[in-house]
Design a protein around this motif. Structure first.
Motif, short mmCIF file in Angstrom:
data_model
loop_
_atom_site.label_atom_id
_atom_site.label_comp_id
_atom_site.label_asym_id
_atom_site.label_seq_id
_atom_site.Cartn_x
_atom_site.Cartn_y
_atom_site.Cartn_z
N GLY B 60 0.79 -1.23 0.00
CA GLY B 60 0.00 0.00 0.00
C GLY B 60 0.82 1.27 0.00
O GLY B 60 0.29 2.35 0.19
N CYS B 61 2.14 1.15 -0.22
CA CYS B 61 3.02 2.33 -0.31
C CYS B 61 3.04 3.14 0.99
O CYS B 61 3.34 4.33 0.98
N LEU B 62 2.69 2.52 2.11
CA LEU B 62 2.76 3.23 3.38
C LEU B 62 4.12 3.03 4.03
O LEU B 62 4.58 3.85 4.80
N ASP B 63 4.73 1.90 3.71
CA ASP B 63 6.00 1.55 4.33
C ASP B 63 7.05 1.43 3.24
O ASP B 63 6.74 1.14 2.08
N LYS B 64 8.33 1.68 3.63
CA LYS B 64 9.40 1.58 2.63
C LYS B 64 10.13 0.26 2.80
O LYS B 64 10.23 -0.26 3.91
N ILE B 65 10.66 -0.24 1.68
CA ILE B 65 11.35 -1.52 1.75
C ILE B 65 12.82 -1.32 2.05
O ILE B 65 13.36 -0.22 1.86
N SER B 66 13.46 -2.33 2.57
CA SER B 66 14.89 -2.23 2.88
C SER B 66 15.73 -2.63 1.67
O SER B 66 16.75 -2.02 1.39
N SER B 67 15.30 -3.68 0.95
CA SER B 67 15.98 -4.02 -0.30
C SER B 67 15.02 -4.79 -1.19
O SER B 67 13.93 -5.17 -0.76
N GLY B 68 15.39 -4.98 -2.42
CA GLY B 68 14.52 -5.65 -3.38
C GLY B 68 13.87 -4.64 -4.31
O GLY B 68 14.22 -3.45 -4.30
N LYS B 69 12.93 -5.13 -5.10
CA LYS B 69 12.26 -4.24 -6.05
C LYS B 69 10.76 -4.42 -5.99
O LYS B 69 10.25 -5.54 -5.88
N TYR B 70 10.07 -3.29 -6.04
CA TYR B 70 8.61 -3.32 -6.00
C TYR B 70 8.07 -2.65 -7.26
O TYR B 70 8.33 -1.48 -7.50
N PHE B 71 7.35 -3.42 -8.07
CA PHE B 71 6.72 -2.86 -9.26
C PHE B 71 5.23 -2.71 -9.01
O PHE B 71 4.55 -3.67 -8.64
N PHE B 72 4.74 -1.49 -9.19
CA PHE B 72 3.31 -1.25 -9.07
C PHE B 72 2.79 -0.82 -10.44
O PHE B 72 3.28 0.15 -11.02
N GLU B 73 1.83 -1.57 -10.97
CA GLU B 73 1.33 -1.35 -12.33
C GLU B 73 2.48 -1.23 -13.32
O GLU B 73 2.50 -0.34 -14.17
N GLY B 74 3.47 -2.08 -13.12
CA GLY B 74 4.58 -2.14 -14.05
C GLY B 74 5.69 -1.13 -13.81
O GLY B 74 6.75 -1.20 -14.42
N LYS B 75 5.46 -0.19 -12.86
CA LYS B 75 6.49 0.82 -12.59
C LYS B 75 7.28 0.43 -11.35
O LYS B 75 6.70 0.01 -10.35
N ASP B 76 8.60 0.60 -11.45
CA ASP B 76 9.42 0.33 -10.27
C ASP B 76 9.30 1.52 -9.32
O ASP B 76 9.81 2.61 -9.61
N ILE B 77 8.62 1.32 -8.19
CA ILE B 77 8.43 2.44 -7.28
C ILE B 77 9.30 2.31 -6.03
O ILE B 77 9.11 3.04 -5.05
N SER B 78 10.29 1.41 -6.10
CA SER B 78 11.14 1.16 -4.92
C SER B 78 11.80 2.43 -4.41
O SER B 78 12.01 2.58 -3.21
N SER B 79 12.12 3.33 -5.33
CA SER B 79 12.87 4.51 -4.90
C SER B 79 12.02 5.78 -4.96
O SER B 79 12.56 6.87 -4.94
N PHE B 80 10.72 5.61 -5.02
CA PHE B 80 9.85 6.80 -5.05
C PHE B 80 9.94 7.56 -3.73
O PHE B 80 10.12 6.96 -2.67
N ASP B 81 9.81 8.87 -3.84
CA ASP B 81 9.86 9.67 -2.59
C ASP B 81 8.48 9.72 -1.94
O ASP B 81 7.50 9.20 -2.47
N ASP B 82 8.45 10.34 -0.80
CA ASP B 82 7.23 10.37 0.02
C ASP B 82 6.03 10.92 -0.74
O ASP B 82 4.92 10.39 -0.67
N ASP B 83 6.27 12.04 -1.47
CA ASP B 83 5.16 12.66 -2.19
C ASP B 83 4.61 11.75 -3.27
O ASP B 83 3.39 11.64 -3.45
N ALA B 84 5.52 11.08 -3.98
CA ALA B 84 5.09 10.21 -5.08
C ALA B 84 4.30 9.02 -4.54
O ALA B 84 3.29 8.63 -5.12
N LEU B 85 4.76 8.49 -3.41
CA LEU B 85 4.03 7.38 -2.80
C LEU B 85 2.66 7.82 -2.29
O LEU B 85 1.67 7.11 -2.43
N SER B 86 2.63 9.03 -1.72
CA SER B 86 1.35 9.58 -1.25
C SER B 86 0.37 9.70 -2.42
O SER B 86 -0.83 9.43 -2.28
#
Ligand code: ADP
Ligand code: MG
Lengths: 427, 230
Positions: B60-86
């Motif tokens: 749900g993009c509320l918490d950040k991951i420590s390592s690995g990769k997270y694709f949401f709707e095909g986009k890698d959002i692992s390194s998104f900042d707070d505003d983008a996740l919001s």
């Protein structure tokens, strides 16, 4: 992030709701700001009023004038036996010497006495002032009806008089005084003019200007003719306790050519007079200098006031910060929820900053109302003149808003920086 | 890698470590990989403390991951900042919590309206939609009430209405029936399954096998890993 106005209004409305939910707490929180703002406005109004009065008064003496007054020294009063003749003050010799100072354009002398003025059985104790026609212009006297006496009347020692407004209402409550006769001691004078009412009173009397409202102006030559150069002060007992002084002039008003030369002229006058007067039975008054002093006093007053205001507003701000920190803690979970549904950090900051600004601005508004009310009460009950300047209202309200921002930013930041997960878990 | 565009979530070796103090690390997720397709109904099960909530919060993009990769709707959002996740939470995701998480001083309607407030949607439109959703969850006569005046089941329905305010593509429910009796629980699950049938992806964390039965697929978590998939 851009915030449009409609959204801002919604944020403010939400904030207001939250503050209104805790009316008492919010009210207590803003008391510091209320008193800070109210005291700034009220004290500035009182200070401004006092200095306005002083300034008006000093200006009415003429900033290009120097005034010399005869002063009766207290030591004289002790050594002097009752009903013996005392001598003090300014003389013809002083007049002639002072005339020779190049920067002095003109000297207008005045002789005064306190005496009862009579008319058809009515009476009032007034200040009788014998002087020259130019006195009117130098002292900015206005004439409401009739006219001032002129050079011819001075030359001929005519028994004519100009009366102040209070004298007029006491002696002539209904009838037109012009052309009527008034009696001073055993002499009769024809009223030829009425001086316009002067609004400032009270404080001005402690200064050198007469209260024009209870004055009677007559030509100097006429006073000489009828009353001589004696001043009689009535003591508490009978005629034996009366005090008689020989005084040629009570006042000189010296017109100085240029404002720049006022100070040097004043010291010249001091030199001249000290040569002939063994005792300092005179006082040199420089209105310009008084004006400068009044302004300096006001500046110091403002600095002191400003510091007090600053302290009380800082204390008020700390109060707001304290409560905002408590509110943030209290609503930690709410912050987590808002973040979960998509609020950005900026949104959280806006929310809490808005609440603290609403708090401080409400305090500011209450403070402004109180600050406008207090001077009115002071004027009504203490009779002091007060003057509320728009800028003092604007400034103190602006500061109250600024206090809300300054002291609200830290709690708001703290709220925004909460980890949403931790916030959601908060019990 | 096959970037299938009917895939909404892909985890690649995701880990999550909590740092407590200087050198105390608590690994909560220890390399989770999985995929969830659009329109799926997935249940996440597992014992308490196995990392279910953490996983859901990361999805749900509320918490950040420590390592690995997270694709949401095909986009890698692992390194998104707070505003983008919001922004993603605001536009795409609806959350439902075990403890409802309604704001106590707001009315039912105001609670439902909240997600659109942050999208700065027009007030009248927001209100209209919130009333419609209140109808949908059967609370049209309670919109002026405070959450504390409602039963648990009713509160959870308010939370569902709120989660639907932004027309999410993904609904995340963390033990939504955990505090409810079985009748209310059933009502809630029927509501959620109804939404899923209309195409919204649904992920439900539960340790109730009866609830998991509704799901098309169950991910079993154990000690920070996906134990088996069936
Ligand atoms: N902020 C945190 N700091 C330290 N440990 C945490 C924190 N949050 C969760 N944990 C730990 O992570 C583990 C998994 O938690 P969680 O995801 O809530 O499990 P579940 O939802 O499956 O019960 C638990 O052992 C918990 O103690
Ligand atoms: Mg959990």
């Amino acid at each position: 992030m851009k915030i449009n106005l409609i959204h801002l209004i919604r944020i403010v409305r939400h904030g207001w709701k939250n503050i209104w939910l805790h009316k008492l707490r919010s009210f207590l929180t803003v008391l510091g700001i209320v008193f800070g703002v109210a005291s700034v406005i009220a004290m500035l109004a009182i200070g401004e009023g006092a200095s306005y009065e002083a300034r008006k008064m000093i200006e009415s003496l003429g900033s290009n004038n120097i005034i010399i007054r005869s002063v009766k020294l207290p030591s004289d009063a002790k050594t002097q036996q009752a009903s013996t003749l005392g001598v003090y003050g300014l003389t013809d010799r002083d007049f002639r010497k002072l005339e020779t100072i190049p920067s002095v354009v003109k000297i207008i002398p005045a002789w005064e006495m306190e005496e009862d003025v009579w008319c058809y059985g009515k009476t009032i104790s007034a200040r009788i002032i014998g002087t020259l026609p130019e006195y009117k212009d130098v002292m900015n006297l206005s004439i409401k009806t009739g006219r001032y006496f002129d050079e011819v009347e001075l030359q001929k020692s005519e028994p004519v008089a100009i009366i102040g407004s209070t004298v007029r209402t006491s002696l002539f409550p209904v009838e037109d005084p012009i052309g009527k006769t008034i009696k001073i001691k055993s002499s009769y004078f024809k009223v030829i003019g009425i001086a316009g009412e002067k609004v400032f009173a009270g404080a001005s009397e402690s200064f050198m200007a007469e209260d024009a409202n209870i004055a009677v102006y007559i030509p100097l030559t006429t006073t000489r003719l009828f009353f001589g150069e004696y001043e009689v002060k009535r003591g508490p007992g009978g005629v034996s306790s009366w005090e008689r002084n020989w005084v040629q002039y009570h006042r000189f008003i010296l017109q100085v050519a240029e404002t720049d030369k006022i100070l040097t002229t004043a010291s010249l006058i001091s030199d001249v007079l000290s040569q002939t007067h063994k005792k300092q039975d005179y006082q040199i008054i420089v209105p310009l200098e008084l004006l400068r002093q009044a302004e300096k006093t006001k500046r110091i007053f403002n600095i002191v006031l400003g510091s007090i205001a600053a302290i009380s507003l800082i204390v008020g701000g700390i109060g707001i910060m304290n409560i905002m920190l408590a509110i943030v803690t209290e609503r930690t979970r709410e912050i987590g929820i808002r973040r979960a549904v998509g609020a950005k950090k900026r949104d959280i900051i806006n929310q809490f900053l808005t609440e603290s600004v609403i708090l401080s601005a409400s305090g500011g508004i209450i403070g402004v109302l109180l600050g406008i009310l207090i001077p009115r009460i002071v004027t009504k009950f203490a009779g002091m003149m007060t003057l509320i300047t728009p800028w003092s209202v604007l400034l103190s309200f602006t500061i109250s808003v600024a206090v809300g921002i300054t002291f609200g930013i830290y709690p708001a930041r703290k709220a925004a920086d909460l980890d949403p997960i931790q916030a959601l878990r908060y019990e | 890698m096959n970037q299938n565009n009917n895939q909404i979530i892909r985890f690649e070796e995701i880990t999550k470590v909590y740092h407590l103090g200087k050198d105390i690390d608590i690994p909560v997720l220890r390399g989770v990989s999985c995929e969830i397709k659009k329109g799926e109904h997935v249940a996440i099960m597992g014992p308490s403390g196995s990392g279910k909530t953490t996983m859901l919060n990361i999805i749900g993009c509320l918490d950040k991951i420590s390592s690995g990769k997270y694709f949401f709707e095909g986009k890698d959002i692992s390194s998104f900042d707070d505003d983008a996740l919001s922004e993603i939470r605001s536009k795409k995701i609806g959350f439902i919590f075990q403890s409802y998480n309604l704001i106590p001083q707001l009315t039912v309607l105001e609670n439902i309206e909240m997600p659109l407030f942050y999208q700065q949607v027009d007030e009248a439109k927001t209100r209209e939609k919130a009333i419609k959703l209140a109808h949908m969850v059967g609370l049209e006569d309670r919109i002026k009430h405070r959450p504390s005046e409602l039963s648990g089941g009713q509160q959870q329905r308010v939370a569902i209405a709120r989660a639907l305010m932004n027309d999410p593509v993904l609904i995340l429910a963390d033990e939504p029936t955990g505090n409810l009796d079985s009748v209310s629980g059933k009502e809630i699950m029927n509501l959620l399954c109804g939404l899923n049938e209309k195409g919204t992806t649904l992920i439900v964390v539960t340790h109730d096998a009866n609830i998991a039965k509704y799901a098309g697929r169950v991910l079993k978590m154990l000690d920070g890993r996906i134990a088996n998939e069936n």
